[in-house]
Design a protein around this motif. Structure first.
Motif, PDB file in Angstrom:
ATOM      1  N   ARG A  30       0.808  -1.223   0.000  1.00 50.18           N
ATOM      2  CA  ARG A  30       0.000   0.000   0.000  1.00 50.18           C
ATOM      3  C   ARG A  30       0.840   1.271   0.000  1.00 50.18           C
ATOM      4  O   ARG A  30       0.302   2.368  -0.130  1.00 50.18           O
ATOM      5  CB  ARG A  30      -0.935   0.025   1.207  1.00 50.18           C
ATOM      6  N   LEU A  31       2.148   1.131   0.154  1.00 52.16           N
ATOM      7  CA  LEU A  31       2.998   2.324   0.167  1.00 52.16           C
ATOM      8  C   LEU A  31       2.889   3.056  -1.167  1.00 52.16           C
ATOM      9  O   LEU A  31       3.010   2.446  -2.231  1.00 52.16           O
ATOM     10  CB  LEU A  31       4.457   1.941   0.430  1.00 52.16           C
ATOM     11  N   SER A  32       2.671   4.351  -1.107  1.00 51.78           N
ATOM     12  CA  SER A  32       2.536   5.154  -2.316  1.00 51.78           C
ATOM     13  C   SER A  32       3.911   5.415  -2.925  1.00 51.78           C
ATOM     14  O   SER A  32       4.925   5.363  -2.221  1.00 51.78           O
ATOM     15  CB  SER A  32       1.869   6.493  -1.992  1.00 51.78           C
ATOM     16  N   PRO A  33       3.951   5.717  -4.228  1.00 47.71           N
ATOM     17  CA  PRO A  33       5.235   6.092  -4.829  1.00 47.71           C
ATOM     18  C   PRO A  33       5.885   7.276  -4.113  1.00 47.71           C
ATOM     19  O   PRO A  33       7.106   7.324  -3.984  1.00 47.71           O
ATOM     20  CB  PRO A  33       4.853   6.448  -6.269  1.00 47.71           C
ATOM     21  N   GLU A  34       5.073   8.192  -3.608  1.00 48.87           N
ATOM     22  CA  GLU A  34       5.601   9.343  -2.890  1.00 48.87           C
ATOM     23  C   GLU A  34       6.300   8.907  -1.592  1.00 48.87           C
ATOM     24  O   GLU A  34       7.398   9.368  -1.275  1.00 48.87           O
ATOM     25  CB  GLU A  34       4.484  10.344  -2.578  1.00 48.87           C
ATOM     26  N   ALA A  35       5.648   8.018  -0.850  1.00 42.77           N
ATOM     27  CA  ALA A  35       6.244   7.514   0.390  1.00 42.77           C
ATOM     28  C   ALA A  35       7.508   6.717   0.108  1.00 42.77           C
ATOM     29  O   ALA A  35       8.516   6.846   0.810  1.00 42.77           O
ATOM     30  CB  ALA A  35       5.233   6.662   1.157  1.00 42.77           C
ATOM     31  N   LEU A  36       7.462   5.907  -0.935  1.00 47.30           N
ATOM     32  CA  LEU A  36       8.639   5.107  -1.306  1.00 47.30           C
ATOM     33  C   LEU A  36       9.806   6.007  -1.711  1.00 47.30           C
ATOM     34  O   LEU A  36      10.952   5.756  -1.338  1.00 47.30           O
ATOM     35  CB  LEU A  36       8.286   4.142  -2.441  1.00 47.30           C
ATOM     36  N   ALA A  37       9.501   7.052  -2.472  1.00 44.50           N
ATOM     37  CA  ALA A  37      10.549   7.982  -2.906  1.00 44.50           C
ATOM     38  C   ALA A  37      11.196   8.652  -1.700  1.00 44.50           C
ATOM     39  O   ALA A  37      12.429   8.788  -1.646  1.00 44.50           O
ATOM     40  CB  ALA A  37       9.965   9.023  -3.858  1.00 44.50           C
ATOM     41  N   LEU A  38      10.392   9.026  -0.743  1.00 45.25           N
ATOM     42  CA  LEU A  38      10.917   9.657   0.467  1.00 45.25           C
ATOM     43  C   LEU A  38      11.794   8.679   1.254  1.00 45.25           C
ATOM     44  O   LEU A  38      12.888   9.024   1.691  1.00 45.25           O
ATOM     45  CB  LEU A  38       9.756  10.155   1.332  1.00 45.25           C
ATOM     46  N   MET A  39      11.332   7.452   1.388  1.00 49.15           N
ATOM     47  CA  MET A  39      12.068   6.444   2.146  1.00 49.15           C
ATOM     48  C   MET A  39      13.394   6.080   1.474  1.00 49.15           C
ATOM     49  O   MET A  39      14.377   5.790   2.155  1.00 49.15           O
ATOM     50  CB  MET A  39      11.211   5.186   2.313  1.00 49.15           C
ATOM     51  N   LEU A  40      13.388   6.087   0.150  1.00 49.93           N
ATOM     52  CA  LEU A  40      14.579   5.659  -0.596  1.00 49.93           C
ATOM     53  C   LEU A  40      15.416   6.832  -1.105  1.00 49.93           C
ATOM     54  O   LEU A  40      16.404   6.622  -1.807  1.00 49.93           O
ATOM     55  CB  LEU A  40      14.157   4.761  -1.756  1.00 49.93           C
ATOM     56  N   GLN A  41      14.963   8.030  -0.810  1.00 46.34           N
ATOM     57  CA  GLN A  41      15.653   9.245  -1.256  1.00 46.34           C
ATOM     58  C   GLN A  41      15.826   9.259  -2.781  1.00 46.34           C
ATOM     59  O   GLN A  41      16.916   9.466  -3.308  1.00 46.34           O
ATOM     60  CB  GLN A  41      17.001   9.393  -0.541  1.00 46.34           C
ATOM     61  N   LYS A  42      14.697   9.018  -3.467  1.00 45.58           N
ATOM     62  CA  LYS A  42      14.658   9.018  -4.931  1.00 45.58           C
ATOM     63  C   LYS A  42      13.544   9.949  -5.390  1.00 45.58           C
ATOM     64  O   LYS A  42      12.710  10.382  -4.608  1.00 45.58           O
ATOM     65  CB  LYS A  42      14.368   7.601  -5.464  1.00 45.58           C
ATOM     66  N   GLU A  43      13.514  10.207  -6.679  1.00 47.69           N
ATOM     67  CA  GLU A  43      12.427  11.002  -7.259  1.00 47.69           C
ATOM     68  C   GLU A  43      11.190  10.121  -7.443  1.00 47.69           C
ATOM     69  O   GLU A  43      11.305   8.934  -7.767  1.00 47.69           O
ATOM     70  CB  GLU A  43      12.860  11.564  -8.623  1.00 47.69           C
ATOM     71  N   VAL A  44      10.002  10.712  -7.260  1.00 45.93           N
ATOM     72  CA  VAL A  44       8.745   9.983  -7.396  1.00 45.93           C
ATOM     73  C   VAL A  44       8.635   9.374  -8.794  1.00 45.93           C
ATOM     74  O   VAL A  44       8.248   8.206  -8.952  1.00 45.93           O
ATOM     75  CB  VAL A  44       7.532  10.890  -7.101  1.00 45.93           C
ATOM     76  N   GLY A  45       9.000  10.130  -9.816  1.00 46.13           N
ATOM     77  CA  GLY A  45       8.940   9.620 -11.189  1.00 46.13           C
ATOM     78  C   GLY A  45       9.828   8.403 -11.395  1.00 46.13           C
ATOM     79  O   GLY A  45       9.451   7.464 -12.102  1.00 46.13           O
ATOM     80  N   ASP A  46      11.000   8.412 -10.760  1.00 44.95           N
ATOM     81  CA  ASP A  46      11.907   7.261 -10.860  1.00 44.95           C
ATOM     82  C   ASP A  46      11.294   6.022 -10.207  1.00 44.95           C
ATOM     83  O   ASP A  46      11.394   4.919 -10.739  1.00 44.95           O
ATOM     84  CB  ASP A  46      13.255   7.576 -10.202  1.00 44.95           C
ATOM     85  N   ILE A  47      10.666   6.219  -9.078  1.00 46.22           N
ATOM     86  CA  ILE A  47      10.021   5.102  -8.365  1.00 46.22           C
ATOM     87  C   ILE A  47       8.888   4.532  -9.217  1.00 46.22           C
ATOM     88  O   ILE A  47       8.774   3.312  -9.373  1.00 46.22           O
ATOM     89  CB  ILE A  47       9.502   5.546  -6.976  1.00 46.22           C
ATOM     90  N   LYS A  48       8.064   5.414  -9.798  1.00 42.55           N
ATOM     91  CA  LYS A  48       6.958   4.946 -10.632  1.00 42.55           C
ATOM     92  C   LYS A  48       7.483   4.157 -11.824  1.00 42.55           C
ATOM     93  O   LYS A  48       6.943   3.107 -12.181  1.00 42.55           O
ATOM     94  CB  LYS A  48       6.107   6.137 -11.116  1.00 42.55           C
ATOM     95  N   THR A  49       8.540   4.654 -12.450  1.00 43.56           N
ATOM     96  CA  THR A  49       9.131   3.969 -13.600  1.00 43.56           C
ATOM     97  C   THR A  49       9.685   2.605 -13.195  1.00 43.56           C
ATOM     98  O   THR A  49       9.502   1.610 -13.903  1.00 43.56           O
ATOM     99  CB  THR A  49      10.255   4.826 -14.222  1.00 43.56           C
ATOM    100  N   MET A  50      10.353   2.554 -12.047  1.00 46.14           N
ATOM    101  CA  MET A  50      10.911   1.289 -11.581  1.00 46.14           C
ATOM    102  C   MET A  50       9.798   0.269 -11.319  1.00 46.14           C
ATOM    103  O   MET A  50       9.915  -0.896 -11.715  1.00 46.14           O
ATOM    104  CB  MET A  50      11.736   1.514 -10.315  1.00 46.14           C
ATOM    105  N   ILE A  51       8.724   0.695 -10.691  1.00 47.31           N
ATOM    106  CA  ILE A  51       7.608  -0.208 -10.406  1.00 47.31           C
ATOM    107  C   ILE A  51       6.995  -0.705 -11.709  1.00 47.31           C
ATOM    108  O   ILE A  51       6.723  -1.903 -11.870  1.00 47.31           O
ATOM    109  CB  ILE A  51       6.560   0.476  -9.502  1.00 47.31           C
ATOM    110  N   GLU A  52       6.774   0.196 -12.655  1.00 44.47           N
ATOM    111  CA  GLU A  52       6.218  -0.205 -13.954  1.00 44.47           C
ATOM    112  C   GLU A  52       7.112  -1.224 -14.640  1.00 44.47           C
ATOM    113  O   GLU A  52       6.624  -2.214 -15.208  1.00 44.47           O
ATOM    114  CB  GLU A  52       6.019   1.023 -14.845  1.00 44.47           C
ATOM    115  N   ASN A  53       8.422  -1.010 -14.602  1.00 43.61           N
ATOM    116  CA  ASN A  53       9.360  -1.947 -15.224  1.00 43.61           C
ATOM    117  C   ASN A  53       9.350  -3.298 -14.515  1.00 43.61           C
ATOM    118  O   ASN A  53       9.401  -4.342 -15.170  1.00 43.61           O
ATOM    119  CB  ASN A  53      10.777  -1.366 -15.249  1.00 43.61           C
ATOM    120  N   TYR A  54       9.298  -3.280 -13.177  1.00 43.71           N
ATOM    121  CA  TYR A  54       9.214  -4.532 -12.428  1.00 43.71           C
ATOM    122  C   TYR A  54       7.955  -5.313 -12.795  1.00 43.71           C
ATOM    123  O   TYR A  54       7.983  -6.528 -12.940  1.00 43.71           O
ATOM    124  CB  TYR A  54       9.241  -4.270 -10.921  1.00 43.71           C
ATOM    125  N   GLU A  55       6.840  -4.604 -12.957  1.00 43.85           N
ATOM    126  CA  GLU A  55       5.588  -5.270 -13.339  1.00 43.85           C
ATOM    127  C   GLU A  55       5.676  -5.814 -14.758  1.00 43.85           C
ATOM    128  O   GLU A  55       5.281  -6.957 -15.022  1.00 43.85           O
ATOM    129  CB  GLU A  55       4.417  -4.293 -13.207  1.00 43.85           C
TER     130      GLU A  55
END
Length: 158
Positions: free
Chosen positions: A13-38
């Motif tokens: 349930r963690l949002s891309p925004e929360a993940l970006a904050l936790m990992l010190q990354k950009e939200v767009g990068d997190i979204k792209t990574m998740i899409e690629n993993y899927e």
């Protein structure tokens, strides 16, 4: 990035925004990574853990051990594909040790599970034997602890 996968595995349930904050990354990068993993089949799906014992839904869970004789040039994968295509099958594992495949199924009654084993699994030509074990109580599954904390004979939690 395995840290992202670990976080999602623990709480999808963690949002891309929360993940970006936790990992010190950009939200767009997190979204792209998740899409690629899927897209690449690394993330296969998302699910919710439910303690069905706290609901009015009645069911039984069983582990069925299967011994099989894999066919030449088809191996274990061929019979595994037959088995995992049954809708009753929740999980299927190739095992080392005393049996070849571990099949987890859920049914409404023990009789329903027994019927599935006798009519569907045991009749497969590659299956040489089955052993069915019913789950009596679930304590922990997928890193989730079920029920309340264990209590000792004095009534104290530990």
């Amino acid at each position: 990035m395995t840290e992202l996968l670990k976080l999602l595995e623990n709480d999808a349930r963690l949002s891309p925004e929360a993940l970006a904050l936790m990992l010190q990354k950009e939200v767009g990068d997190i979204k792209t990574m998740i899409e690629n993993y899927e897209k690449n089949g690394i993330i296969l799906g998302y699910h919710t853990e439910i303690d069905w014992d706290k609901t009015d839904r009645e069911y039984v869970t069983a582990l069925i051990e299967l011994k099989i004789v894999p066919q030449r040039d088809r191996g274990y994968d061929h019979v595994a594909q037959k088995i995992y295509n049954y809708p009753e099958v929740e999980s299927l594992y190739l095992m080392s040790g005393g049996f070849d495949l571990a099949v987890f199924i859920r049914g409404k009654t023990m009789r329903e599970v027994a019927f599935f084993v006798a009519e569907k699994l045991a009749t497969l030509e590659d299956v040489t034997s089955t052993a069915t074990h019913f789950v009596l109580r679930k304590y922990k599954d997928n890193n989730v602890i079920y029920g309340s904390a264990p209590v000792d004979e004095r009534g104290c939690e530990f």
